[in-house]
Design a protein around this motif. Structure first.
Motif, mmCIF file in Angstrom:
data_model
loop_
_atom_site.group_PDB
_atom_site.id
_atom_site.type_symbol
_atom_site.label_atom_id
_atom_site.label_comp_id
_atom_site.label_asym_id
_atom_site.label_seq_id
_atom_site.Cartn_x
_atom_site.Cartn_y
_atom_site.Cartn_z
ATOM 1 N N GLY A 132 37.854 34.902 39.765
ATOM 2 C CA GLY A 132 37.662 36.340 39.977
ATOM 3 C C GLY A 132 36.532 36.830 39.093
ATOM 4 N N HIS A 133 36.227 38.104 39.196
ATOM 5 C CA HIS A 133 35.208 38.650 38.288
ATOM 6 C C HIS A 133 35.516 40.107 37.983
ATOM 7 N N TYR A 134 35.230 40.474 36.719
ATOM 8 C CA TYR A 134 35.389 41.869 36.322
ATOM 9 C C TYR A 134 34.358 42.698 37.092
ATOM 10 N N GLY A 135 34.674 43.955 37.338
ATOM 11 C CA GLY A 135 33.753 44.812 38.090
ATOM 12 C C GLY A 135 33.734 44.487 39.571
ATOM 13 N N CYS A 136 34.817 43.891 40.082
ATOM 14 C CA CYS A 136 34.884 43.481 41.496
ATOM 15 C C CYS A 136 35.068 44.708 42.391
ATOM 16 N N GLY A 137 34.161 44.882 43.353
ATOM 17 C CA GLY A 137 34.222 46.025 44.262
ATOM 18 C C GLY A 137 35.481 46.015 45.112
ATOM 19 N N GLY A 154 36.018 31.795 45.277
ATOM 20 C CA GLY A 154 35.512 32.943 44.523
ATOM 21 C C GLY A 154 35.280 34.152 45.403
ATOM 22 N N CYS A 155 34.737 35.196 44.798
ATOM 23 C CA CYS A 155 34.429 36.433 45.517
ATOM 24 C C CYS A 155 33.065 36.304 46.208
ATOM 25 N N SER A 156 32.916 37.021 47.326
ATOM 26 C CA SER A 156 31.646 37.007 48.062
ATOM 27 C C SER A 156 30.522 37.735 47.336
HETATM 28 CO CO CO Z 1 34.238 40.851 43.846
#
Ligand code: CO
Length: 210
Positions: free
Chosen positions: A97-102, A41-43
């Motif tokens: 993943g996730h929406y709004g990912c920087g 996943g994302c950090s």
């Molecule tokens: Co992200």
């Protein structure tokens, strides 16, 4: 100098709570871990693996990096994947993943962010490959949402292109690779339905075992 006492305080409370609900909990975990899932996943601090799927320590193996990328030269990610598949024998690898990912936004916006731009190049590759689909959308947020989803699907295929996944399938080991996306707005996961569980689903060019 601050010693982050509040974190130690919270840690003691957490350990006490778990010990109260199951006095053997930590002893069992100290002896072994037996997770069925690897989460890639994302950090992002808003996307904590265990909490989102309601799993306890010991139940999910986790690798996180900026924008949940799987690169075939990233030995950190590959080491996690190999250990999870070959030693822990996880049954599922889930790229989330996730929406709004920087990270996705930074890649999309083309700003100069220094060193991390080299990592985000991987997202730019996804964006460029799918530019026709992305540019057909007018709304900027919707474009980035689509890029988040396309990035997950791409990273799912990268997991499948590794020798690690393909060796597992060749051995007859059950291994399913999933792509999900998480919404920060409602806390819910969505299955992107790009699941792969056999080598036949992989293009010939990426097959490493004949
Ligand atoms: Co992200």
């Amino acid at each position: 100098m601050s010693k982050l006492n509040s974190l130690f305080e919270k840690n003691r409370e957490w350990a006490k709570r778990l010990h109260t609900s199951d006095p053997d909990f930590f002893q069992k975990l100290a002896d072994q871990q037996n997770p069925e899932y690897l989460w890639i996943g994302c950090s992002d601090s808003r996307v904590p693996a265990n909490q989102i799927v309601g799993l306890l320590p010991g139940e999910i193996f986790v690798h996180r990096n900026v924008a949940n990328v799987v690169v075939h030269t990233d030995f950190n990610c590959l080491a996690v994947l190999q250990y999870a598949v070959e030693i822990l024998q996880v049954k599922h690898v889930i790229v989330v993943g996730h929406y709004g990912c920087g990270g996705i936004r930074a890649a999309y916006e083309d700003a100069d962010n220094g060193l991390i731009d080299n990592w985000l190049r991987n997202i730019k590759d996804v964006q460029h490959r799918h530019r026709a689909r992305i540019e057909a959308i007018d709304d900027e947020e919707a474009r980035m949402d689509l890029l988040c989803e396309l990035n997950v699907m791409t990273q799912v295929s990268h997991v499948c292109h590794t020798t690690i996944a393909q060796n597992a399938w060749a051995r007859g080991q059950k291994l399913t690779v999933h792509g999900w996306v998480y919404s920060l707005r409602d806390g819910l996961l969505k299955d992107l339905e790009c699941t792969v569980d056999q080598v036949d689903q992989i293009p010939d060019a990426y097959r490493v075992i004949c």
